[in-house]
Design a protein around this motif. Structure first.
Motif, PDB file in Angstrom:
ATOM      1  N   LEU A  35     -71.638  76.886  61.240  1.00  0.00           N
ATOM      2  CA  LEU A  35     -72.480  78.018  60.888  1.00  0.00           C
ATOM      3  C   LEU A  35     -73.292  78.459  62.100  1.00  0.00           C
ATOM      4  CD1 LEU A  35     -73.909  77.119  57.354  1.00  0.00           C
ATOM      5  CD2 LEU A  35     -71.754  78.232  57.959  1.00  0.00           C
ATOM      6  N   LEU A  36     -73.471  79.771  62.212  1.00  0.00           N
ATOM      7  CA  LEU A  36     -74.309  80.367  63.252  1.00  0.00           C
ATOM      8  C   LEU A  36     -75.535  80.979  62.594  1.00  0.00           C
ATOM      9  CD1 LEU A  36     -74.888  81.541  66.128  1.00  0.00           C
ATOM     10  CD2 LEU A  36     -73.476  83.502  65.447  1.00  0.00           C
ATOM     11  N   PHE A  37     -76.717  80.697  63.150  1.00  0.00           N
ATOM     12  CA  PHE A  37     -77.969  81.230  62.620  1.00  0.00           C
ATOM     13  C   PHE A  37     -78.626  82.085  63.697  1.00  0.00           C
ATOM     14  CE2 PHE A  37     -77.013  77.294  60.507  1.00  0.00           C
ATOM     15  CZ  PHE A  37     -77.321  77.528  59.179  1.00  0.00           C
ATOM     16  N   LYS A  38     -78.973  83.346  63.348  1.00  0.00           N
ATOM     17  CA  LYS A  38     -79.608  84.274  64.284  1.00  0.00           C
ATOM     18  C   LYS A  38     -80.817  84.907  63.610  1.00  0.00           C
ATOM     19  CE  LYS A  38     -76.979  87.062  66.698  1.00  0.00           C
ATOM     20  NZ  LYS A  38     -77.048  86.588  68.086  1.00  0.00           N
ATOM     21  N   CYS A  39     -81.927  84.972  64.347  1.00  0.00           N
ATOM     22  CA  CYS A  39     -83.134  85.611  63.831  1.00  0.00           C
ATOM     23  C   CYS A  39     -83.928  86.143  65.011  1.00  0.00           C
ATOM     24  CB  CYS A  39     -83.969  84.626  63.020  1.00  0.00           C
ATOM     25  SG  CYS A  39     -85.447  85.358  62.253  1.00  0.00           S
ATOM     26  N   GLN A  40     -84.386  87.384  64.907  1.00  0.00           N
ATOM     27  CA  GLN A  40     -85.143  87.992  65.997  1.00  0.00           C
ATOM     28  C   GLN A  40     -86.378  87.154  66.310  1.00  0.00           C
ATOM     29  OE1 GLN A  40     -86.373  91.990  65.194  1.00  0.00           O
ATOM     30  NE2 GLN A  40     -87.033  92.381  67.265  1.00  0.00           N
ATOM     31  N   GLY A  41     -86.544  86.791  67.601  1.00  0.00           N
ATOM     32  CA  GLY A  41     -87.686  86.002  68.025  1.00  0.00           C
ATOM     33  C   GLY A  41     -87.449  84.503  67.998  1.00  0.00           C
ATOM     34  N   TYR A  42     -86.235  84.086  67.574  1.00  0.00           N
ATOM     35  CA  TYR A  42     -85.909  82.664  67.503  1.00  0.00           C
ATOM     36  C   TYR A  42     -84.606  82.381  68.249  1.00  0.00           C
ATOM     37  CZ  TYR A  42     -89.519  82.185  63.941  1.00  0.00           C
ATOM     38  OH  TYR A  42     -90.715  82.175  63.280  1.00  0.00           O
ATOM     39  N   ARG A  43     -84.441  81.135  68.700  1.00  0.00           N
ATOM     40  CA  ARG A  43     -83.217  80.745  69.384  1.00  0.00           C
ATOM     41  C   ARG A  43     -82.046  80.689  68.404  1.00  0.00           C
ATOM     42  NH1 ARG A  43     -87.138  77.336  71.682  1.00  0.00           N
ATOM     43  NH2 ARG A  43     -87.420  77.646  73.927  1.00  0.00           N
ATOM     44  N   ASP A  44     -80.878  81.195  68.830  1.00  0.00           N
ATOM     45  CA  ASP A  44     -79.679  81.066  68.008  1.00  0.00           C
ATOM     46  C   ASP A  44     -79.355  79.587  67.831  1.00  0.00           C
ATOM     47  OD1 ASP A  44     -79.639  83.781  68.136  1.00  0.00           O
ATOM     48  OD2 ASP A  44     -77.822  83.934  69.353  1.00  0.00           O
ATOM     49  N   GLN A  45     -78.849  79.230  66.653  1.00  0.00           N
ATOM     50  CA  GLN A  45     -78.480  77.841  66.390  1.00  0.00           C
ATOM     51  C   GLN A  45     -77.115  77.779  65.752  1.00  0.00           C
ATOM     52  OE1 GLN A  45     -81.147  74.920  64.823  1.00  0.00           O
ATOM     53  NE2 GLN A  45     -82.967  76.175  65.180  1.00  0.00           N
ATOM     54  N   THR A  46     -76.385  76.703  66.009  1.00  0.00           N
ATOM     55  CA  THR A  46     -75.122  76.435  65.335  1.00  0.00           C
ATOM     56  C   THR A  46     -75.211  75.063  64.680  1.00  0.00           C
ATOM     57  OG1 THR A  46     -74.158  75.514  67.359  1.00  0.00           O
ATOM     58  CG2 THR A  46     -73.747  77.845  66.902  1.00  0.00           C
ATOM     59  N   MET A  47     -74.466  74.898  63.583  1.00  0.00           N
ATOM     60  CA  MET A  47     -74.489  73.626  62.860  1.00  0.00           C
ATOM     61  C   MET A  47     -73.158  73.428  62.160  1.00  0.00           C
ATOM     62  SD  MET A  47     -77.129  72.348  59.887  1.00  0.00           S
ATOM     63  CE  MET A  47     -78.502  72.258  61.041  1.00  0.00           C
ATOM     64  N   ALA A  48     -72.557  72.264  62.368  1.00  0.00           N
ATOM     65  CA  ALA A  48     -71.327  71.917  61.659  1.00  0.00           C
ATOM     66  C   ALA A  48     -71.679  71.477  60.241  1.00  0.00           C
ATOM     67  CB  ALA A  48     -70.597  70.807  62.397  1.00  0.00           C
ATOM     68  N   VAL A  49     -70.968  72.025  59.275  1.00  0.00           N
ATOM     69  CA  VAL A  49     -71.255  71.706  57.877  1.00  0.00           C
ATOM     70  C   VAL A  49     -69.963  71.408  57.142  1.00  0.00           C
ATOM     71  CG1 VAL A  49     -73.351  73.092  57.768  1.00  0.00           C
ATOM     72  CG2 VAL A  49     -71.163  74.127  57.190  1.00  0.00           C
ATOM     73  N   ALA A  50     -70.078  70.692  56.039  1.00  0.00           N
ATOM     74  CA  ALA A  50     -68.955  70.429  55.146  1.00  0.00           C
ATOM     75  C   ALA A  50     -69.221  71.123  53.821  1.00  0.00           C
ATOM     76  CB  ALA A  50     -68.786  68.926  54.936  1.00  0.00           C
ATOM     77  N   ALA A  51     -68.167  71.593  53.183  1.00  0.00           N
ATOM     78  CA  ALA A  51     -68.309  72.294  51.913  1.00  0.00           C
ATOM     79  C   ALA A  51     -69.029  71.419  50.901  1.00  0.00           C
ATOM     80  CB  ALA A  51     -66.937  72.689  51.385  1.00  0.00           C
ATOM     81  N   GLY A  52     -69.932  72.029  50.151  1.00  0.00           N
ATOM     82  CA  GLY A  52     -70.666  71.319  49.114  1.00  0.00           C
ATOM     83  C   GLY A  52     -71.968  70.717  49.583  1.00  0.00           C
ATOM     84  N   ASN A  53     -72.167  70.646  50.904  1.00  0.00           N
ATOM     85  CA  ASN A  53     -73.415  70.087  51.425  1.00  0.00           C
ATOM     86  C   ASN A  53     -74.569  71.073  51.285  1.00  0.00           C
ATOM     87  OD1 ASN A  53     -71.955  67.875  52.130  1.00  0.00           O
ATOM     88  ND2 ASN A  53     -72.253  68.050  54.336  1.00  0.00           N
ATOM     89  N   SER A  54     -75.774  70.541  51.146  1.00  0.00           N
ATOM     90  CA  SER A  54     -76.991  71.348  51.176  1.00  0.00           C
ATOM     91  C   SER A  54     -77.761  70.969  52.431  1.00  0.00           C
ATOM     92  CB  SER A  54     -77.835  71.079  49.929  1.00  0.00           C
ATOM     93  OG  SER A  54     -79.003  71.868  49.940  1.00  0.00           O
TER      94      SER A  54
END
Length: 214
Positions: free
Chosen positions: A55-74
């Motif tokens: 997953l890629l996370f982007k938000c104005q004013g914050y550093r972009d982040q990536t995270m490996a995830v598995a289906a069904g995880n919270s």
């Protein structure tokens, strides 16, 4: 008959450094068109077509982040500010006072507010406006393509839409048409902090679904 991969979902919450929810964060599955944005509580739900995805996370004013995830995880994702590091609170934090101080400058753009900006008539009215206003690009129409563009913008104290830009595009003329559509929107109801209007960043999707003319 073609094989269809069963879709699964991943849910999560995105916060800032001190654990406060971040609405309007753009969340996408890398390498796919799957994307969404967080709600007012910082929560998101995203469909996955692979057992393991990034997953890629982007938000104005914050550093972009990536995270490996598995289906069904919270999961919980903590975004890091580009401008300053916020120390974790050691005692009761007067959140309302801090937000009001930050909102004192008319130029400040908040990532969240006590009352979020709202399109007149709500989300269903927003998507009705998009369907009526957005023109399907000829290039995409000829190729039978569909796509969804995510546009970030700021709702100012009067409810005007400013600083619109493509957060995630898909080319083929979709990006330009999505920007044009967002800039034609009627004024929103502005966000509020302590009962006062403030500038708040939002990210909205502009979907284009191809339908055959036959």
């Amino acid at each position: 008959m073609p094989t269809v991969l069963a879709a699964s979902a991943v849910a999560g919450r995105v916060t800032n450094e001190v654990g406060m929810p971040l609405p309007g964060v753009f969340v996408a599955v890398q390498g796919t068109p799957q994307a969404t944005s967080t709600n007012a509580a910082g929560d998101f739900l995203l469909t996955l077509t692979s057992v393991k995805s990034v997953l890629l996370f982007k938000c104005q004013g914050y550093r972009d982040q990536t995270m490996a995830v598995a289906a069904g995880n919270s999961l919980t994702v903590k975004m890091q500010s580009l401008t300053k590091a916020v120390a974790p609170p050691t005692g009761p934090v007067p959140v309302a006072v801090e937000v009001e101080a930050e909102a004192a400058s008319p130029a400040t753009v908040l990532k969240f507010s006590e009352v979020l900006p709202a399109y007149p008539g709500g989300e269903s009215a927003y998507y009705a406006f998009v369907r009526q206003t957005a023109h399907f690009p000829e290039e995409a129409l000829k190729q039978g393509l569909s796509g969804t563009v995510y546009v970030s913008f700021v709702v100012d104290q009067q409810g005007r839409i400013v600083d619109a830009e493509v957060a995630k595009g898909c080319g083929h003329g979709f990006d330009e048409e999505a920007l044009r559509t967002i800039r034609l929107m009627p004024w929103w109801t502005p966000g509020l902090v302590g009962g006062k209007p403030v500038r708040v960043a939002r990210t909205m999707s502009v979907p284009f679904a191809f339908r055959s003319r036959d």
